[in-house]
Each structure stands twice: as C-alpha cells, then as structure tokens.
Scaffold this motif. Structure first.
Motif, PDB file in Angstrom:
ATOM      1  N   ARG A 122       0.801  -1.229   0.000  1.00 18.23           N
ATOM      2  CA  ARG A 122       0.000   0.000   0.000  1.00 18.23           C
ATOM      3  C   ARG A 122       0.837   1.284   0.000  1.00 18.23           C
ATOM      4  O   ARG A 122       0.784   2.085   0.934  1.00 18.23           O
ATOM      5  N   ASN A 125       2.770   6.564  -3.355  1.00 14.74           N
ATOM      6  CA  ASN A 125       3.529   7.277  -4.382  1.00 14.74           C
ATOM      7  C   ASN A 125       2.631   8.118  -5.295  1.00 14.74           C
ATOM      8  O   ASN A 125       3.019   9.198  -5.743  1.00 14.74           O
ATOM      9  N   LEU A 126       1.405   7.631  -5.539  1.00 18.02           N
ATOM     10  CA  LEU A 126       0.535   8.359  -6.477  1.00 18.02           C
ATOM     11  C   LEU A 126       0.001   9.654  -5.855  1.00 18.02           C
ATOM     12  O   LEU A 126      -0.179  10.658  -6.550  1.00 18.02           O
ATOM     13  N   HIS A 127      -0.228   9.620  -4.556  1.00 21.05           N
ATOM     14  CA  HIS A 127      -0.656  10.848  -3.857  1.00 21.05           C
ATOM     15  C   HIS A 127       0.453  11.908  -4.016  1.00 21.05           C
ATOM     16  O   HIS A 127       0.183  13.080  -4.322  1.00 21.05           O
ATOM     17  N   VAL A 164      -8.335   5.125  -4.676  1.00 24.02           N
ATOM     18  CA  VAL A 164      -9.483   5.825  -4.092  1.00 24.02           C
ATOM     19  C   VAL A 164      -9.012   7.035  -3.289  1.00 24.02           C
ATOM     20  O   VAL A 164      -9.364   8.185  -3.587  1.00 24.02           O
ATOM     21  N   THR A 305     -13.064  -5.245  -3.277  1.00 24.32           N
ATOM     22  CA  THR A 305     -12.110  -6.023  -2.477  1.00 24.32           C
ATOM     23  C   THR A 305     -12.531  -6.047  -1.007  1.00 24.32           C
ATOM     24  O   THR A 305     -12.272  -7.013  -0.298  1.00 24.32           O
ATOM     25  N   ASP A 306     -13.219  -4.992  -0.560  1.00 23.30           N
ATOM     26  CA  ASP A 306     -13.646  -4.940   0.838  1.00 23.30           C
ATOM     27  C   ASP A 306     -14.785  -5.918   1.143  1.00 23.30           C
ATOM     28  O   ASP A 306     -15.219  -6.022   2.293  1.00 23.30           O
ATOM     29  N   ILE A 328      -6.768  -6.338  -6.193  1.00 18.72           N
ATOM     30  CA  ILE A 328      -6.407  -5.014  -5.674  1.00 18.72           C
ATOM     31  C   ILE A 328      -5.231  -5.073  -4.710  1.00 18.72           C
ATOM     32  O   ILE A 328      -4.287  -4.293  -4.825  1.00 18.72           O
ATOM     33  N   PHE A 329      -5.280  -5.979  -3.745  1.00 15.65           N
ATOM     34  CA  PHE A 329      -4.213  -6.053  -2.736  1.00 15.65           C
ATOM     35  C   PHE A 329      -3.517  -7.409  -2.809  1.00 15.65           C
ATOM     36  O   PHE A 329      -4.164  -8.435  -3.015  1.00 15.65           O
ATOM     37  N   ARG A 332      -4.273 -10.333   0.547  1.00 12.38           N
ATOM     38  CA  ARG A 332      -5.558 -10.174   1.213  1.00 12.38           C
ATOM     39  C   ARG A 332      -6.330 -11.485   1.388  1.00 12.38           C
ATOM     40  O   ARG A 332      -7.557 -11.500   1.358  1.00 12.38           O
TER      41      ARG A 332
END
Ligand code: UD1
Length: 419
Positions: A122, A125-127, A164, A305-306, A328-329, A332
């Motif tokens: 997780r 880097n994109l933020h 997200v 995914t949640d 996604i993860f 998980r």
C-alpha cells in the motif's frame, strides 16, 4: 485484549439501520481543513477510525464538537500545526487524506509515511506524484512526507493506477488550486461522489465525479457546510452476507441498492431473494440453499475487495466450487488460513482462492488480521457449529459500528470478552 465469542447456528432474522460510511466520512472530515467556516456533519459513524481522524484534526487545531443530536461540528479557523504524526498515521493509513487539504490551504504539510499494512504494501507514491504535478515540493525525509507550495496549480493528471484515497487527495488539493484540474483514470467509488457532493456544498466547482474523468475549477475560498454522510455500502453488504450464510431474512434500513450493484448480483446468484426500495434492501435466504459464487475484485463498479473476505466465508459452506480472484491487494487472503482452522476447504494459488463448500464449519479460536478479514471470520462463526472465539477484535471496531449490538438485534449469540 478483547475477543468476540459467537455461538453459531442461529438464523439472523430482523431489521437493522445501516450506519454512515466510514470511507466517505474520513475524506469528508479531512476536507473540513479546507475552510475556516463552520461545518456540520450528520450520519458520521462512531468508529475507532473516525475517532483517530478526529484526534488528528484536533491535534492540528481544528475545533470538533459532537452535539447532543450526534451531529459533528467542526471549525478549522485556528489550525496551527500542519503535522500528521507517526503515532496516529500508523493506526490509520487514511490519515494520508490530510495531505492534500493542508498543502492546498496552508501551503505546507508534514505527514508521516504510512508503513506497510497486513493486506499489502500500500504505497502512497501516487498521492505524492499528483501533488508534485500541481507544483508542490515534496521530500520524503525521516519517515515523513514534507510538502510545501506557494500556491498549487491546476493540472491534467492521469493516475497510473486507480486509487481511491489518491483521487480524493488530489480532488481536495485541486478545489483551492489556481485554475482547472483534470483528473483522469480517477476512482469512481460512491465515496468519491459523496466527497464531491460535500465539496460542492462548500462552494467547490467539480464535474465528472463518478466517472473516470473529474474536472475541478479552483476557487479562492470555501464556505461552511451542513452535510449528511452516505450509507456504508460495505457494512450493508456484510450484514447481507451474514444473513445469507445463516439462511435468514433481513431488512436493512438507511441504505441504497444503487451502492451495491455487483454485491447484490452475487447474492442473487448465490440463491438469495433480494428486494429493494428507495432507502432499504431486504434479503431472504429461507427458501433456497447457498450456491458458491465466483468473482474477481476490481475498482468500482466492479466487485469490491472490501467484500472479498465475507464472500470467502460464504463460499466455504456453499454448494459447489468457486474461484475468488483478488486483484487489488497482494496479501488479502489471510482470513483463509483462519477459515481452514474452522474446516473450510479453500486453496490459494497466487491471487486466486478456490473454495469447495463443506457441509458445516466447526468453531475454533481464530485471529482477525485486518478489518474486513474480521468481518469474514464473524460470518463464518455465525454459521459454524459451536462457540468461535475471535481474537484481535480491535480490527472490527475500526469499521463496524456497534457490531455485537446489531448482530444481537438479529438474533445472533454474540458477546465481547476481555482477556
Ligand atoms: C481505499 C479504501 C479501502 C479499499 C480500497 C480499495 C478508504 C479509506 N479505504 O483504500 O477500504 O479496500 O480503497 O477499494 O477509502 N496504490 C499504489 N500507489 C498509491 C496508492 C495506491 O500503488 O499511491 C495501489 C495500492 O497498493 C492498491 C491499489 O493501488 O494495490 C488500490 O489502492 P487504493 O485505491 O489507493 O486504496 P486506498 O485508497 O488506500
């Protein structure tokens, strides 16, 4: 450490109210930093993650008051500390959501770099990349993201991967930036739309939320707002699956079918009878047997995914074989190891878990490893023979409001134990 004891084998029957969405309330709370005016929020769930975000905002100087109608009032006029310390960020990764608002309104921020997480690396880097594209100077030093900017500039920014909270951070940065920002490959989750609705209430100019291109025209200042947070679609889905596995019948109030398309389709495929109205969903599983359902997780409107761990529990006692692909993860499936201890037959190869339904799960001591994994274990325990003890239950308190009370309301035998 607290544990949950669940005596399985009872049908869940009854109705419950769905709480406000954790993943919508968190960015909306962070967005309160964008204005010096009063903000009133309704339908904010009382959860540990929300308490962490409130503590973080208070540590920066935001005034936060819960009034007696459980309305949350915030005022960020006297913010004087632009730091999100490691101690808070390590308990909740979503603390990263203050980065965009702080840089945008105050021109500076120091946010601890979130570490790894039980479900995957997780990275953020994109933020960082998105804010740099808007003109922020960002260094990562001593475990902190240190950002500064005289004034953020509108930009055309394309996310290399759909994120997200990444999309939310850039949206919040862009509402006070100079000029127009176009975000492409944006996340389309309903929580993005809820954040956009909230920001529009504050006077922001945003179009395209809910699609993969979001266009924001920056304004100089934002107003106050009075806003009601959307219902929690993952809590809704979790109670639907919990009812389905017990062969019960439930009415969820204060929620919406529009938020749950892919989840409801899978429940129907599993044999559930679903009915919906403007603000309710009912599920009846009393007349059919559970059928195993295959799915692949993907960004909204795909299968979330949640909800993967919850359906994993469902498939473990459903008729037939199912393939569950987690896209996604990378890590998980930790609940699967615990489900094995309850007698589930699930094989994992890479990012695919293959289940073959067994007749009955049996109770065992199990350990929750993350928020949604703990929901999966609760669901398995509700269907298992005997008393299941779920350890590390603090994970569930991060994201499910009054969980044992709601389950008891539906007839489950659940109690919290201190050890
Ligand atoms: C949000 C949700 C979480 C949900 C997840 C995916 C909140 C508070 N949390 O988490 O419940 O499980 O969306 O629906 O809303 N990635 C990068 N670099 C980045 C950011 C993300 O590589 O800078 C990767 C992640 O490692 C992951 C994928 O992108 O593989 C999606 O993650 P992302 O959508 O960012 O998840 P969150 O926003 O953290």
């Amino acid at each position: 450490m607290q544990k949950l004891k669940i005596s399985g084998g009872r049908k869940l029957v009854g109705e419950i109210n769905i709480s406000g969405a954790k993943n919508a309330a968190l960015p909306i709370l962070a967005a309160s930093l964008l204005s010096e005016r009063n903000i009133s929020l309704n339908n904010v769930p009382q959860l540990n993650d929300i308490a962490t975000m409130i503590t973080l905002l208070q540590s920066m100087g935001v005034e936060v008051i819960f009034d007696d109608r459980m309305q949350l009032n915030l005022n960020a006029q006297n913010v004087n500390k632009l730091i999100a310390p490691y101690d808070l960020v390590k308990t909740m990764r979503a603390s990263i959501l203050v980065l965009g608002p702080l840089v945008s309104r105050f021109g500076a921020a120091e946010v601890s770099l979130p570490g790894g997480c039980a479900i995957g690396a997780r990275p953020v880097n994109l933020h960082i990349d998105g804010l740099r594209a808007m003109g922020a100077e960002i260094e990562v030093q001593d475990g902190y993201i240190k950002a500064s900017a005289t004034k953020l500039q509108g930009v055309d920014y394309c996310f290399k991967e759909i994120s997200v909270t990444g999309t939310e951070n850039i949206m919040m940065a862009a509402v006070l930036a100079n000029g127009k920002t176009t975000i492409t490959n944006a996340a389309k989750e309903p929580e993005i739309v809820d954040l956009a609705n909230f920001l529009r209430t504050m006077g922001a100019t945003i179009k395209g939320d809910g699609t993969n291109t979001i266009i924001i025209n920056g304004v100089n200042k934002l107003n106050g707002a009075d806003y009601k947070v959307m219902p929690d679609r993952i809590e809704s889905g979790t109670y639907l699956v919990a009812t389905a596995i017990t062969g019960g019948k439930i009415l969820l109030k204060n929620t919406s079918e529009n938020l749950l398309g892919s989840v409801l389709s899978k429940l129907i495929e599993a044999g559930a009878e679903i009915e919906t109205g403007t603000d309710w969903i009912s599920l009846d599983m009393q007349r059919s047997n559970l059928k195993a359902v295959s799915f692949s997780t993907s960004p909204y409107p795909g299968f979330p995914t949640d909800m993967q761990a919850q359906f994993c529990a469902l498939n473990s006692v459903a008729n037939g074989k199912a393939e569950m692909v987690e896209n996604i993860f990378e890590n998980r499936f930790q609940h699967v190891v615990e489900l094995h201890r309850m007698g589930a037959d699930i094989q994992i190869k890479g990012n695919i878990a293959t289940s073959r339904g067994v007749d009955l799960l049996t109770a065992a001591p199990v350990m929750a490893t993350d928020l949604r994994a703990s929901a999966g274990l609760i669901i398995a325990a509700l269907a298992a023979k005997g008393d299941t003890i779920i350890d590390r239950i603090y994970h569930i308190d991060r994201g499910y409001e009054r969980v044992e009370e709601k389950l008891q309301q539906l007839g489950a035998s659940v109690s919290r134990e201190n050890s």
